[in-house]
Design an enzyme around this catalytic site. Sequence first.
Site, PDB file in Angstrom:
ATOM      1  N   CYS A  43       0.824  -1.215   0.000  1.00  0.00           N
ATOM      2  CA  CYS A  43       0.000   0.000   0.000  1.00  0.00           C
ATOM      3  C   CYS A  43       0.857   1.263   0.000  1.00  0.00           C
ATOM      4  CB  CYS A  43      -0.930  -0.007   1.208  1.00  0.00           C
ATOM      5  SG  CYS A  43      -1.993   1.442   1.265  1.00  0.00           S
ATOM      6  N   CYS A  48      -1.545   1.732  -2.995  1.00  0.00           N
ATOM      7  CA  CYS A  48      -2.523   2.801  -2.740  1.00  0.00           C
ATOM      8  C   CYS A  48      -1.934   4.217  -2.726  1.00  0.00           C
ATOM      9  CB  CYS A  48      -3.197   2.605  -1.395  1.00  0.00           C
ATOM     10  SG  CYS A  48      -3.292   0.940  -0.776  1.00  0.00           S
ATOM     11  N   LYS A  51      -0.022   5.373  -5.981  1.00  0.00           N
ATOM     12  CA  LYS A  51      -1.067   5.377  -7.023  1.00  0.00           C
ATOM     13  C   LYS A  51      -1.955   6.618  -6.920  1.00  0.00           C
ATOM     14  CE  LYS A  51      -4.817   4.191  -5.994  1.00  0.00           C
ATOM     15  NZ  LYS A  51      -5.314   2.840  -5.792  1.00  0.00           N
ATOM     16  N   TYR A 177      -9.388  -3.395 -10.561  1.00  0.00           N
ATOM     17  CA  TYR A 177      -9.006  -2.143  -9.903  1.00  0.00           C
ATOM     18  C   TYR A 177      -7.758  -1.520 -10.536  1.00  0.00           C
ATOM     19  CZ  TYR A 177     -11.729  -3.051  -5.554  1.00  0.00           C
ATOM     20  OH  TYR A 177     -12.699  -3.253  -4.615  1.00  0.00           O
ATOM     21  N   GLU A 181      -7.419   1.893 -12.929  1.00  0.00           N
ATOM     22  CA  GLU A 181      -6.749   3.035 -12.300  1.00  0.00           C
ATOM     23  C   GLU A 181      -5.556   3.493 -13.139  1.00  0.00           C
ATOM     24  OE1 GLU A 181      -7.978   2.315  -7.618  1.00  0.00           O
ATOM     25  OE2 GLU A 181      -5.979   1.734  -8.238  1.00  0.00           O
ATOM     26  N   HIS A 436     -26.507  21.364   0.344  1.00  0.00           N
ATOM     27  CA  HIS A 436     -26.711  21.893  -0.997  1.00  0.00           C
ATOM     28  C   HIS A 436     -25.735  23.025  -1.298  1.00  0.00           C
ATOM     29  CE1 HIS A 436     -29.018  22.572  -4.607  1.00  0.00           C
ATOM     30  NE2 HIS A 436     -29.018  23.856  -4.342  1.00  0.00           N
ATOM     31  N   GLU A 441     -25.769  15.080  -1.960  1.00  0.00           N
ATOM     32  CA  GLU A 441     -27.161  15.218  -1.519  1.00  0.00           C
ATOM     33  C   GLU A 441     -28.104  14.324  -2.319  1.00  0.00           C
ATOM     34  OE1 GLU A 441     -29.040  19.096  -2.169  1.00  0.00           O
ATOM     35  OE2 GLU A 441     -27.543  19.522  -3.709  1.00  0.00           O
TER      36      GLU A 441
HETATM   37  P1  NDP Z   1      -8.473  -7.754  -9.825  1.00  0.00           P
HETATM   38  O1  NDP Z   1      -8.698  -9.097  -9.262  1.00  0.00           O
HETATM   39  O2  NDP Z   1      -9.253  -6.604  -9.357  1.00  0.00           O
HETATM   40  O3  NDP Z   1      -8.613  -7.807 -11.396  1.00  0.00           O
HETATM   41  C1  NDP Z   1      -7.922  -8.731 -12.164  1.00  0.00           C
HETATM   42  C2  NDP Z   1      -8.341  -8.522 -13.605  1.00  0.00           C
HETATM   43  O4  NDP Z   1      -7.556  -9.345 -14.460  1.00  0.00           O
HETATM   44  C3  NDP Z   1      -9.785  -8.905 -13.856  1.00  0.00           C
HETATM   45  O5  NDP Z   1     -10.301  -8.007 -14.797  1.00  0.00           O
HETATM   46  C4  NDP Z   1      -9.661 -10.323 -14.412  1.00  0.00           C
HETATM   47  O6  NDP Z   1     -10.697 -10.649 -15.264  1.00  0.00           O
HETATM   48  C5  NDP Z   1      -8.390 -10.212 -15.209  1.00  0.00           C
HETATM   49  N1  NDP Z   1      -7.700 -11.489 -15.347  1.00  0.00           N
HETATM   50  C6  NDP Z   1      -7.452 -12.404 -14.381  1.00  0.00           C
HETATM   51  N2  NDP Z   1      -6.745 -13.427 -14.869  1.00  0.00           N
HETATM   52  C7  NDP Z   1      -6.526 -13.170 -16.178  1.00  0.00           C
HETATM   53  C8  NDP Z   1      -5.846 -13.860 -17.211  1.00  0.00           C
HETATM   54  N3  NDP Z   1      -5.255 -15.024 -16.993  1.00  0.00           N
HETATM   55  N4  NDP Z   1      -5.807 -13.287 -18.430  1.00  0.00           N
HETATM   56  C9  NDP Z   1      -6.407 -12.099 -18.660  1.00  0.00           C
HETATM   57  N5  NDP Z   1      -7.058 -11.393 -17.715  1.00  0.00           N
HETATM   58  C10 NDP Z   1      -7.121 -11.922 -16.477  1.00  0.00           C
HETATM   59  O7  NDP Z   1      -6.898  -7.557  -9.666  1.00  0.00           O
HETATM   60  P2  NDP Z   1      -5.983  -6.302  -9.678  1.00  0.00           P
HETATM   61  O8  NDP Z   1      -4.661  -6.851 -10.081  1.00  0.00           O
HETATM   62  O9  NDP Z   1      -6.550  -5.178 -10.444  1.00  0.00           O
HETATM   63  O10 NDP Z   1      -5.967  -5.882  -8.145  1.00  0.00           O
HETATM   64  C11 NDP Z   1      -5.737  -6.856  -7.124  1.00  0.00           C
HETATM   65  C12 NDP Z   1      -6.496  -6.496  -5.887  1.00  0.00           C
HETATM   66  O11 NDP Z   1      -5.860  -5.428  -5.230  1.00  0.00           O
HETATM   67  C13 NDP Z   1      -7.917  -6.019  -6.117  1.00  0.00           C
HETATM   68  O12 NDP Z   1      -8.838  -7.068  -6.252  1.00  0.00           O
HETATM   69  C14 NDP Z   1      -8.174  -5.203  -4.902  1.00  0.00           C
HETATM   70  O13 NDP Z   1      -8.619  -6.057  -3.880  1.00  0.00           O
HETATM   71  C15 NDP Z   1      -6.808  -4.633  -4.578  1.00  0.00           C
HETATM   72  N6  NDP Z   1      -6.707  -3.249  -5.037  1.00  0.00           N
HETATM   73  C16 NDP Z   1      -7.494  -2.287  -4.484  1.00  0.00           C
HETATM   74  C17 NDP Z   1      -7.431  -0.982  -4.893  1.00  0.00           C
HETATM   75  C18 NDP Z   1      -8.321   0.026  -4.287  1.00  0.00           C
HETATM   76  O14 NDP Z   1      -8.857  -0.205  -3.211  1.00  0.00           O
HETATM   77  N7  NDP Z   1      -8.539   1.181  -4.927  1.00  0.00           N
HETATM   78  C19 NDP Z   1      -6.495  -0.569  -5.926  1.00  0.00           C
HETATM   79  C20 NDP Z   1      -5.721  -1.642  -6.466  1.00  0.00           C
HETATM   80  C21 NDP Z   1      -5.827  -2.918  -6.020  1.00  0.00           C
HETATM   81  P3  NDP Z   1     -12.119 -11.185 -14.739  1.00  0.00           P
HETATM   82  O15 NDP Z   1     -12.781 -10.030 -14.084  1.00  0.00           O
HETATM   83  O16 NDP Z   1     -12.803 -11.619 -15.981  1.00  0.00           O
HETATM   84  O17 NDP Z   1     -11.813 -12.299 -13.788  1.00  0.00           O
END
Ligand code: NDP
Length: 459
Positions: A43, A48, A51, A177, A181, A436, A441
């Site tokens: 983070c 976080c 980012k 996510y 982002e 407001h 709101e």
């Molecule tokens: P996520 O799990 O959010 O997303 C992974 C993405 O990759 C999904 O779109 C998934 O598709 C796709 N995917 C998975 N496997 C494959 C593959 N083999 N080939 C192609 N595409 C694939 O992971 P992130 O890496 O974005 O983030 C990890 C975690 O970190 C998040 O889930 C969150 O919990 C945390 N995070 C939180 C943030 C915040 O609070 N703002 C910011 C960044 C991270 P599909 O949806 O179809 O499975």
Amino acid sequence: MAKYDYDLFVIGAGSGGVRGARMAAATGARVGIAEEFRYGGTCVIRGCVPKKLLVYASHFHEDFEDAAGFGWQVPEARFDWPSLIANKDQEIARLEGIYRRLLDGAGVEMHDGRAVLVDPHTVEVGGRRMTAGIILIATGGHPFIPDHPGIEHAITSNEAFHLSELPRRVAVAGGGYIAVEFAGIFNGLGSEVTQIYRGPRVLRGFDEDVRATVDTEMAKKGVAFKYNTIIDRVTKRPDGALDVALTDGSALEVDCLMLAIGRRPNTKGLGLEDAGVALGENGAVAVDVHSRTSQENIYAVGDVTDRINLTPVAIAEAMAFVDTVFKGLPRAMDHRNVASAVFSQPPVATVGLTEEEARAQGQRVEIYRSSFRALRHTLSGRDERSMMKLVVDADSRKVLGAHMVGGDAAEIIQGVAIAVKMGATKEDFDATVGIHPTAAEEFVTMREPVAEPEKQAAE
Ligand code: NDP
């Protein structure tokens, strides 16, 4: 003589590990912690915090444009990536220093190096063996890298924070996510961005109205989407550009390919097997509601357990762990109604059930939805719409979920999350007088539910 060197040894000094170590030390426990990289974890060091700083940086582009509608003539702005990265690095170093000082001040002994479990009560760091009554695993996760030819030319979010220059053309793979982002960050900073996602729309698992709004608004800002496809192979040209061939037969030429297709728990090479700690199907450390592993004196919190992978959740799990083990107040972390935000542009924030989840649970729901142009954009002229939505249990009247896409969504939903967590009803929302003029709101002024037939016709 104490039986063990420490009462608690924590492996991993990220959000969960540091909080667990400090709070346990505050109870009088003798605590050691090991970190192989930098204090602060994902983070603070490469998640976080940096980012969000990059998100702020990328937003100025639009802010300068929007200023014209308010009478400001802004001379042509120039952006300098190395300055941003240097300033960000300075802030991260400052925060890391704070983490170290907090641990030191709490009396936690820091061991800089990789810790490996030798047996259920022994860890080894840099050749030194130490024993502990309780061990807490808080080693986090790492980006998943798929196995495609040429994938070594791609980067992940880890490297994105340290690029020597801003790439002119970027492809971001993934629809979660991190992908949305970073697509927003690069796009805002002026790169040409293409997002490659295997599904039909980004942010699977979020409310469908949220997904549709994000898709539309990101596209308006210039992000190109390649849906229903994944990377097939990557080839590097002599000039350094990358040819990214996709499984749908199309190809992209970019200067940077960033993978954001999920993260995996850091469980390899930790000696977990030697300590009798079992892993779940997904390779994460398996834990019970008290974050206890299959080995009775070993606990695990945060991303390494792959429950809800968010910093505040890891911290809350660590607090519950300390209460349970060191304060004699056993309690389980409540993973229901955890609010979260995606710092996409525009941002998303959400708490509770999506409309789809509520319907799938067989609940009779009322949906309240508002889509509007924020006041700021009446003068800025920007064609950006915000969306807010409440999912209400038609029988109990409880607000089951609140969702928003639009400026300050995370700041707004944090407050709404308290109401949802408390079990507020739609009538409680209605009885709240709005502030407001704000976007927030809308959450207390949505009077008419979306008509069911209209909703169905729209689907
Ligand atoms: P996520 O799990 O959010 O997303 C992974 C993405 O990759 C999904 O779109 C998934 O598709 C796709 N995917 C998975 N496997 C494959 C593959 N083999 N080939 C192609 N595409 C694939 O992971 P992130 O890496 O974005 O983030 C990890 C975690 O970190 C998040 O889930 C969150 O919990 C945390 N995070 C939180 C943030 C915040 O609070 N703002 C910011 C960044 C991270 P599909 O949806 O179809 O499975």
